[in-house]
Design a protein around this motif. Structure first.
Motif, mmCIF file in Angstrom:
data_model
loop_
_atom_site.group_PDB
_atom_site.id
_atom_site.type_symbol
_atom_site.label_atom_id
_atom_site.label_comp_id
_atom_site.label_asym_id
_atom_site.label_seq_id
_atom_site.Cartn_x
_atom_site.Cartn_y
_atom_site.Cartn_z
ATOM 1 N N LEU A 12 0.828 -1.195 0.000
ATOM 2 C CA LEU A 12 0.000 0.000 0.000
ATOM 3 C C LEU A 12 0.869 1.255 0.000
ATOM 4 C CD1 LEU A 12 -2.781 -1.062 2.544
ATOM 5 C CD2 LEU A 12 -3.164 -0.433 0.155
ATOM 6 N N ARG A 13 1.874 1.239 0.842
ATOM 7 C CA ARG A 13 2.763 2.406 0.889
ATOM 8 C C ARG A 13 3.461 2.596 -0.459
ATOM 9 N NH1 ARG A 13 4.657 0.617 6.360
ATOM 10 N NH2 ARG A 13 6.866 0.804 5.790
ATOM 11 N N VAL A 16 1.159 4.021 -3.279
ATOM 12 C CA VAL A 16 0.896 5.449 -3.186
ATOM 13 C C VAL A 16 2.156 6.247 -3.537
ATOM 14 C CG1 VAL A 16 1.304 5.644 -0.715
ATOM 15 C CG2 VAL A 16 -0.160 7.275 -1.825
ATOM 16 N N LEU A 78 -8.431 0.513 -3.205
ATOM 17 C CA LEU A 78 -7.446 -0.076 -2.303
ATOM 18 C C LEU A 78 -7.758 -1.547 -2.065
ATOM 19 C CD1 LEU A 78 -6.959 2.710 0.377
ATOM 20 C CD2 LEU A 78 -5.746 2.335 -1.765
ATOM 21 N N MET A 123 -14.495 0.630 3.415
ATOM 22 C CA MET A 123 -13.336 1.519 3.571
ATOM 23 C C MET A 123 -12.360 1.341 2.402
ATOM 24 S SD MET A 123 -10.502 1.505 6.668
ATOM 25 C CE MET A 123 -9.841 -0.152 6.417
ATOM 26 N N LEU A 124 -12.127 0.088 2.040
ATOM 27 C CA LEU A 124 -11.125 -0.194 1.012
ATOM 28 C C LEU A 124 -11.668 -0.023 -0.409
ATOM 29 C CD1 LEU A 124 -9.433 -3.301 2.628
ATOM 30 C CD2 LEU A 124 -8.560 -0.965 2.554
ATOM 31 N N GLN A 127 -12.232 3.978 -1.569
ATOM 32 C CA GLN A 127 -11.099 4.870 -1.817
ATOM 33 C C GLN A 127 -10.247 4.303 -2.946
ATOM 34 O OE1 GLN A 127 -8.141 7.507 1.051
ATOM 35 N NE2 GLN A 127 -9.536 6.055 1.942
ATOM 36 N N PHE A 132 -6.374 8.097 -2.539
ATOM 37 C CA PHE A 132 -5.505 7.775 -1.425
ATOM 38 C C PHE A 132 -4.247 8.634 -1.442
ATOM 39 C CE2 PHE A 132 -2.806 4.497 0.850
ATOM 40 C CZ PHE A 132 -3.499 4.593 2.040
ATOM 41 N N ASN A 135 -5.130 12.226 -0.600
ATOM 42 C CA ASN A 135 -5.387 12.392 0.826
ATOM 43 C C ASN A 135 -4.106 12.303 1.651
ATOM 44 O OD1 ASN A 135 -8.150 12.737 0.540
ATOM 45 N ND2 ASN A 135 -8.547 10.527 0.596
ATOM 46 N N LEU A 136 -3.260 11.393 1.270
ATOM 47 C CA LEU A 136 -2.027 11.216 2.036
ATOM 48 C C LEU A 136 -1.098 12.419 1.869
ATOM 49 C CD1 LEU A 136 -0.573 9.456 3.994
ATOM 50 C CD2 LEU A 136 0.216 8.013 2.135
ATOM 51 N N VAL A 139 -1.263 15.257 4.592
ATOM 52 C CA VAL A 139 -0.566 15.272 5.882
ATOM 53 C C VAL A 139 0.898 15.579 5.618
ATOM 54 C CG1 VAL A 139 -2.149 13.633 6.915
ATOM 55 C CG2 VAL A 139 -0.014 12.787 5.939
ATOM 56 N N PHE A 142 3.587 12.671 4.792
ATOM 57 C CA PHE A 142 3.413 11.797 3.633
ATOM 58 C C PHE A 142 3.707 10.349 4.008
ATOM 59 C CE2 PHE A 142 4.565 10.290 -0.822
ATOM 60 C CZ PHE A 142 3.242 10.268 -1.240
#
Lengths: 145, 145
Positions: A12-13, A16, A78, A123-124, A127, A132, A135-136, A139, A142
DNA sequence: AAAATAAAGGATATACTTGTCTTTTATTGA
DNA sequence: TCAATAAAAGACAAGTATATCCTTTATTTT
């Protein structure tokens, strides 16, 4: 572990991060991605290869090559990423492993757990990879870990 | 795996089986429990030993001995059982493994995931071992797998 | 006291996940 | 064509979860 496997967390990381690079028109190598998302290089390589094979990421070999994501793939959820890595186990089966448990003859956790499952799914699925990343980005850390 | 480890699935099933036997005033041996809940005997033995050590189950050695549960322990929540076996990982940490993720600087899954977490917690904390046994008795398969 | 029973504990085996290293293949650019 | 680059692929190592077996300890019954 938490709810996802380590592979899935890295995946996932990484997705993105690749999406972010692709937004800037950059292809990125495994080494760069691994450093940025704080994961073991070679292990991540397998994960990225898998995601490529499953059509979530794209890649090209040779100089100037690397991983990137197609515009269209930004619309993948996701859930697709999670399923590509961890399979469907998160979405299926009785919490206690009772084979006879079903909607008709539910175990004492069945209904609550079903609700939780559907929330996880929602949730998954609600998005996309693109969302994603957007949104990330909001912050200020990141992907710093 | 699903949301719980195999150990935890076996543990939950075993606890409710022991609770059921204790309600009839019977102590039960590992072998019987393992057969009834469909788990590997020796592996289950470790789990039951662990649960005894942590005060969830009780045991006595020698002829006529076996595992049982104290009346008072029937009021322990399922969360206690899960925590005794799987630890607190289910209840803690960022879904993606981001160390800097927090309520102040949440990752894109943080809020949804927090809700899901609290529902899982609630599900496990609001049901005691005693409740769980009573409820499971209502389905006609009980623990058949 | 001796024998039987059953949990406790330790050693080992297997499988899966996670992590590392090396070789191969494809592509690019000189 | 040759060298460099980067993913793909395969082999291997470490760690953890799962599973089995054997010995020890505590208890009960005879």
């Amino acid at each position: 572990m938490g709810i996802f496997s380590k592979s899935c967390e890295y995946g996932l990381r990484a997705v993105v991060y690749v999406a972010d690079a692709s937004a800037e028109g950059r292809k990125v190598g495994v080494k760069e991605v691994a450093e940025e998302i704080d994961s073991p290089v070679h292990f991540l390589a397998k994960i990225l290869q898998n995601l490529s094979k499953q059509g979530i990421l794209s890649s090209s070999k040779g100089p100037g090559g690397g991983f990137f994501i197609e515009k269209s793939a930004l619309n993948l959820s996701l859930a697709k990423v999670v399923e590509a890595i961890d399979g469907r186990s998160l979405f299926e089966g009785c919490a206690m492993g009772l084979k006879k448990c079903s909607a008709k003859k539910p175990c004492p956790l069945h209904d609550d757990f079903g609700m939780i499952r559907s929330k996880i799914t929602k949730m998954l699925e609600s998005q996309t990879i693109g969302d994603f990343r957007d949104n990330l980005l909001k912050v200020d850390y990141f992907l710093d870990t």
